[in-house]
Design a protein around this motif. Structure first.
Motif, PDB file in Angstrom:
ATOM      1  N   THR B  23     -63.677  -7.047 -11.778  1.00 29.48           N
ATOM      2  CA  THR B  23     -62.265  -7.409 -11.940  1.00 29.48           C
ATOM      3  C   THR B  23     -61.401  -6.588 -10.989  1.00 29.48           C
ATOM      4  O   THR B  23     -60.529  -7.120 -10.292  1.00 29.48           O
ATOM      5  CB  THR B  23     -61.821  -7.177 -13.403  1.00 29.48           C
ATOM      6  OG1 THR B  23     -62.653  -7.959 -14.254  1.00 29.48           O
ATOM      7  CG2 THR B  23     -60.378  -7.555 -13.609  1.00 29.48           C
ATOM      8  N   LEU B  24     -61.671  -5.265 -10.957  1.00 24.91           N
ATOM      9  CA  LEU B  24     -60.889  -4.405 -10.061  1.00 24.91           C
ATOM     10  C   LEU B  24     -61.166  -4.756  -8.603  1.00 24.91           C
ATOM     11  O   LEU B  24     -60.256  -4.815  -7.775  1.00 24.91           O
ATOM     12  CB  LEU B  24     -61.212  -2.928 -10.329  1.00 24.91           C
ATOM     13  CG  LEU B  24     -60.828  -2.402 -11.712  1.00 24.91           C
ATOM     14  CD1 LEU B  24     -61.065  -0.905 -11.809  1.00 24.91           C
ATOM     15  CD2 LEU B  24     -59.375  -2.708 -12.035  1.00 24.91           C
ATOM     16  N   TYR B  27     -59.382  -7.902  -7.546  1.00 21.77           N
ATOM     17  CA  TYR B  27     -57.943  -7.668  -7.389  1.00 21.77           C
ATOM     18  C   TYR B  27     -57.646  -6.902  -6.098  1.00 21.77           C
ATOM     19  O   TYR B  27     -56.690  -7.228  -5.377  1.00 21.77           O
ATOM     20  CB  TYR B  27     -57.388  -6.916  -8.596  1.00 21.77           C
ATOM     21  CG  TYR B  27     -55.884  -6.814  -8.555  1.00 21.77           C
ATOM     22  CD1 TYR B  27     -55.099  -7.925  -8.827  1.00 21.77           C
ATOM     23  CD2 TYR B  27     -55.261  -5.627  -8.230  1.00 21.77           C
ATOM     24  CE1 TYR B  27     -53.723  -7.849  -8.779  1.00 21.77           C
ATOM     25  CE2 TYR B  27     -53.879  -5.535  -8.185  1.00 21.77           C
ATOM     26  CZ  TYR B  27     -53.116  -6.651  -8.458  1.00 21.77           C
ATOM     27  OH  TYR B  27     -51.749  -6.568  -8.398  1.00 21.77           O
ATOM     28  N   VAL B  46     -53.083 -12.083  -7.668  1.00 26.42           N
ATOM     29  CA  VAL B  46     -53.629 -12.516  -8.963  1.00 26.42           C
ATOM     30  C   VAL B  46     -54.389 -13.826  -8.796  1.00 26.42           C
ATOM     31  O   VAL B  46     -55.498 -13.998  -9.314  1.00 26.42           O
ATOM     32  CB  VAL B  46     -52.509 -12.697 -10.007  1.00 26.42           C
ATOM     33  CG1 VAL B  46     -53.101 -13.080 -11.347  1.00 26.42           C
ATOM     34  CG2 VAL B  46     -51.706 -11.430 -10.142  1.00 26.42           C
ATOM     35  N   ALA B  49     -57.681 -13.158  -7.052  1.00 28.68           N
ATOM     36  CA  ALA B  49     -58.631 -12.478  -7.931  1.00 28.68           C
ATOM     37  C   ALA B  49     -59.209 -13.442  -8.966  1.00 28.68           C
ATOM     38  O   ALA B  49     -60.423 -13.449  -9.208  1.00 28.68           O
ATOM     39  CB  ALA B  49     -57.949 -11.296  -8.622  1.00 28.68           C
ATOM     40  N   VAL B  50     -58.337 -14.272  -9.570  1.00 34.18           N
ATOM     41  CA  VAL B  50     -58.810 -15.204 -10.604  1.00 34.18           C
ATOM     42  C   VAL B  50     -59.779 -16.222  -9.998  1.00 34.18           C
ATOM     43  O   VAL B  50     -60.846 -16.494 -10.566  1.00 34.18           O
ATOM     44  CB  VAL B  50     -57.615 -15.912 -11.284  1.00 34.18           C
ATOM     45  CG1 VAL B  50     -58.091 -17.059 -12.148  1.00 34.18           C
ATOM     46  CG2 VAL B  50     -56.829 -14.915 -12.127  1.00 34.18           C
ATOM     47  N   LEU B  53     -63.155 -14.531  -9.257  1.00 35.99           N
ATOM     48  CA  LEU B  53     -63.926 -14.234 -10.469  1.00 35.99           C
ATOM     49  C   LEU B  53     -64.454 -15.506 -11.110  1.00 35.99           C
ATOM     50  O   LEU B  53     -65.593 -15.539 -11.583  1.00 35.99           O
ATOM     51  CB  LEU B  53     -63.063 -13.433 -11.449  1.00 35.99           C
ATOM     52  CG  LEU B  53     -62.800 -11.989 -11.005  1.00 35.99           C
ATOM     53  CD1 LEU B  53     -61.654 -11.373 -11.773  1.00 35.99           C
ATOM     54  CD2 LEU B  53     -64.071 -11.140 -11.156  1.00 35.99           C
ATOM     55  N   CYS B  54     -63.649 -16.566 -11.117  1.00 30.12           N
ATOM     56  CA  CYS B  54     -64.122 -17.844 -11.670  1.00 30.12           C
ATOM     57  C   CYS B  54     -65.331 -18.335 -10.890  1.00 30.12           C
ATOM     58  O   CYS B  54     -66.328 -18.778 -11.477  1.00 30.12           O
ATOM     59  CB  CYS B  54     -63.011 -18.902 -11.616  1.00 30.12           C
ATOM     60  SG  CYS B  54     -61.744 -18.670 -12.859  1.00 30.12           S
ATOM     61  N   TYR B  67     -68.017 -11.992 -19.748  1.00 26.11           N
ATOM     62  CA  TYR B  67     -67.133 -11.382 -18.743  1.00 26.11           C
ATOM     63  C   TYR B  67     -66.065 -10.540 -19.427  1.00 26.11           C
ATOM     64  O   TYR B  67     -65.764  -9.419 -19.032  1.00 26.11           O
ATOM     65  CB  TYR B  67     -66.462 -12.478 -17.897  1.00 26.11           C
ATOM     66  CG  TYR B  67     -65.237 -11.996 -17.148  1.00 26.11           C
ATOM     67  CD1 TYR B  67     -65.364 -11.242 -15.989  1.00 26.11           C
ATOM     68  CD2 TYR B  67     -63.961 -12.273 -17.625  1.00 26.11           C
ATOM     69  CE1 TYR B  67     -64.242 -10.772 -15.330  1.00 26.11           C
ATOM     70  CE2 TYR B  67     -62.841 -11.811 -16.971  1.00 26.11           C
ATOM     71  CZ  TYR B  67     -62.987 -11.062 -15.822  1.00 26.11           C
ATOM     72  OH  TYR B  67     -61.879 -10.592 -15.182  1.00 26.11           O
ATOM     73  N   ALA B  71     -63.965  -6.972 -19.008  1.00 25.88           N
ATOM     74  CA  ALA B  71     -62.588  -7.066 -18.533  1.00 25.88           C
ATOM     75  C   ALA B  71     -61.567  -6.707 -19.615  1.00 25.88           C
ATOM     76  O   ALA B  71     -60.406  -6.458 -19.322  1.00 25.88           O
ATOM     77  CB  ALA B  71     -62.317  -8.487 -18.018  1.00 25.88           C
ATOM     78  N   VAL B  74     -59.145  -3.802 -19.099  1.00 30.95           N
ATOM     79  CA  VAL B  74     -57.941  -4.057 -18.295  1.00 30.95           C
ATOM     80  C   VAL B  74     -56.927  -4.837 -19.136  1.00 30.95           C
ATOM     81  O   VAL B  74     -55.750  -4.503 -19.189  1.00 30.95           O
ATOM     82  CB  VAL B  74     -58.303  -4.849 -17.018  1.00 30.95           C
ATOM     83  CG1 VAL B  74     -57.053  -5.305 -16.292  1.00 30.95           C
ATOM     84  CG2 VAL B  74     -59.160  -3.993 -16.093  1.00 30.95           C
ATOM     85  N   HIS B  75     -57.420  -5.861 -19.827  1.00 33.85           N
ATOM     86  CA  HIS B  75     -56.569  -6.729 -20.638  1.00 33.85           C
ATOM     87  C   HIS B  75     -55.824  -5.931 -21.700  1.00 33.85           C
ATOM     88  O   HIS B  75     -54.635  -6.158 -21.960  1.00 33.85           O
ATOM     89  CB  HIS B  75     -57.434  -7.807 -21.294  1.00 33.85           C
ATOM     90  CG  HIS B  75     -56.674  -8.758 -22.148  1.00 33.85           C
ATOM     91  ND1 HIS B  75     -55.928  -9.776 -21.615  1.00 33.85           N
ATOM     92  CD2 HIS B  75     -56.523  -8.836 -23.483  1.00 33.85           C
ATOM     93  CE1 HIS B  75     -55.353 -10.443 -22.603  1.00 33.85           C
ATOM     94  NE2 HIS B  75     -55.693  -9.882 -23.750  1.00 33.85           N
ATOM     95  N   VAL B 161     -53.421 -18.370 -19.902  1.00 31.65           N
ATOM     96  CA  VAL B 161     -53.680 -19.024 -18.609  1.00 31.65           C
ATOM     97  C   VAL B 161     -52.395 -19.658 -18.071  1.00 31.65           C
ATOM     98  O   VAL B 161     -52.052 -19.526 -16.892  1.00 31.65           O
ATOM     99  CB  VAL B 161     -54.788 -20.087 -18.771  1.00 31.65           C
ATOM    100  CG1 VAL B 161     -54.888 -20.929 -17.518  1.00 31.65           C
ATOM    101  CG2 VAL B 161     -56.117 -19.430 -19.084  1.00 31.65           C
ATOM    102  N   MET B 164     -50.107 -17.049 -16.719  1.00 36.70           N
ATOM    103  CA  MET B 164     -50.500 -16.568 -15.400  1.00 36.70           C
ATOM    104  C   MET B 164     -50.116 -17.572 -14.314  1.00 36.70           C
ATOM    105  O   MET B 164     -49.564 -17.201 -13.274  1.00 36.70           O
ATOM    106  CB  MET B 164     -52.003 -16.311 -15.364  1.00 36.70           C
ATOM    107  CG  MET B 164     -52.462 -15.849 -14.006  1.00 36.70           C
ATOM    108  SD  MET B 164     -54.111 -16.368 -13.567  1.00 36.70           S
ATOM    109  CE  MET B 164     -54.086 -18.106 -13.844  1.00 36.70           C
ATOM    110  N   ILE B 200     -45.574 -11.061 -12.973  1.00 36.60           N
ATOM    111  CA  ILE B 200     -45.969 -11.464 -11.618  1.00 36.60           C
ATOM    112  C   ILE B 200     -44.702 -11.711 -10.794  1.00 36.60           C
ATOM    113  O   ILE B 200     -44.619 -11.350  -9.623  1.00 36.60           O
ATOM    114  CB  ILE B 200     -46.896 -12.707 -11.668  1.00 36.60           C
ATOM    115  CG1 ILE B 200     -48.115 -12.385 -12.548  1.00 36.60           C
ATOM    116  CG2 ILE B 200     -47.338 -13.109 -10.274  1.00 36.60           C
ATOM    117  CD1 ILE B 200     -49.071 -13.536 -12.760  1.00 36.60           C
TER     118      ILE B 200
END
Lengths: 120, 241
Positions: B23-24, B27, B46, B49-50, B53-54, B67, B71, B74-75, B161, B164, B200
């Motif tokens: 995750t880091l 990003y 963002v 990164a998303v 990761l997806c 996952y 993660a 962080v969340h 989601v 974001m 964001i």
């Protein structure tokens, strides 16, 4: 630093607690935030460690959205079904919201301009 | 050799370490691409990164729940970070007090517009009731939006989601729209980005200037409170599913 982290966590916890007993429809961290604003106003200054921790957390705020964002994988089917409604709602609503906020704030600013020394 | 690699993968994939680090890393890569592109709005860190990761989860066949075991660390910080919004609010208390009326007007207009327009458009385009309920708090910061969605019967994970995506849309298109509307005040730009696009949008507002950033940060906090109060009030008025 541990003290500052503890302050944030303790206030979040207090917020969750208040929400649970009063049943007010506001999420716990928001109550925690209001408690901290109140506390800082009483204290009259921001402790150095708290300033540092807050700066680090808020400076990287957008990173914190990544794990939840990857959750898009859980909703692939729904999004495939409703992509038009979701896309239209997100794009149009976000743009309309930005415009509504900015225009409402500017309208009031223009009606009542901030006091300026030159205006006496 | 192949067997050793598989064994290492099996070991690492079972611990939270791998996906936390991923995750880091994703990003950091997003940020690097953003800077390399000359801070182009479409290269949102963002979003990059998303997407990365997806793709990685899909390629390795890793379920999201697995996952999230990594993660979640962080969340989890979203909660304390929301509390920490009090700090910029406190620093700008004098300016906020002086401008309380325009700020209140912007916040109320923005918050109500966000809720009504998002749910109205989902309804208009034939979306489901659950999507409608999950999109209502889309302009609020994620932990708060998830809380609101849960309380009114939406899906918290879907709300996160949508939050974001809203943030990315606001950060990408917001500054251009504000320029179109001939908004020059940094306070107004910041408040609008914060109300519509939360954290964001705030990251984007800080690129405009520190004053815009402070007002955006203020907007995240206040909009969270106002939306949390407005959504249950407006809920009976929302179109029925």
């Amino acid at each position: 630093m541990i003290g500052a982290l503890f302050t944030l966590l303790a206030l979040q916890l207090a917020g969750e607690f208040i929400v649970r007993i009063t049943g007010i429809p506001v999420p716990g961290p928001v109550i925690g935030m209001l408690l901290l604003v109140f506390g800082l106003a009483q204290c009259g200054r921001v402790p150095k460690a708290l300033h540092g921790v807050a700066e680090t957390l808020l400076g990287n705020f957008s990173l914190l959205f990544v794990p939840a964002g990857v959750g898009v994988l859980l909703h692939v089917e729904r999004i495939a079904h409703e992509w038009l409604a979701i896309l239209a709602a997100l794009v149009l609503s976000t743009l309309i919201t930005i415009a509504a906020t900015a225009l409402a704030m500017r309208a009031v600013l223009r009606r009542r301009p901030p006091r300026e020394p030159s205006d006496g | 050799m192949d067997k050793t690699l598989v064994q290492i993968w099996v070991y690492l994939a079972a611990s939270p370490l791998l996906w936390l680090a991923a995750t880091l890393a994703a990003y950091l890569l997003g940020q690097a691409l953003f800077l390399r592109s000359g801070k182009h709005a479409l290269c949102n860190p963002v979003a990059i990164a998303v997407l990365l990761l997806c793709a990685l989860l899909a390629l390795t066949g890793t379920p999201y729940a697995h996952y999230f075991d990594g993660a979640q660390f962080v969340h989890f910080l979203l909660g304390p970070a929301t509390v920490a919004l009090a700090v910029p609010m406190y620093y700008n208390a004098a300016r906020i007090r002086a401008m309380w009326l325009p700020i209140t007007a912007g916040l109320l207009a923005g918050s109500a517009t966000a809720i009504v327009s998002a749910t109205g458009l989902v309804w208009l385009f034939g979306g489901s009731r659950q999507t409608l309920l999950s999109i209502a708090p889309k302009s609020v910061t994620a932990p708060v939006a998830m809380g609101i969605a849960e309380k009114i019967g939406g899906l918290p994970s879907l709300a996160a989601v949508l939050v974001m995506l809203t943030g990315i849309i606001g950060a990408v298109a917001g500054p251009a729209l504000l320029a179109r509307l001939r908004i020059d005040s940094e306070e107004v730009k910041g408040l609008a980005l914060g109300v519509a696009a939360h954290g964001i949008g705030t990251a984007r507002a800080f690129q405009i200037g520190t004053l815009a950033g402070a007002f955006a940060g203020l907007a995240i906090g206040l909009n969270a409170v106002i939306t949390a109060l407005l959504v249950p009030l407006l809920l009976p008025l929302l179109p029925p599913g």
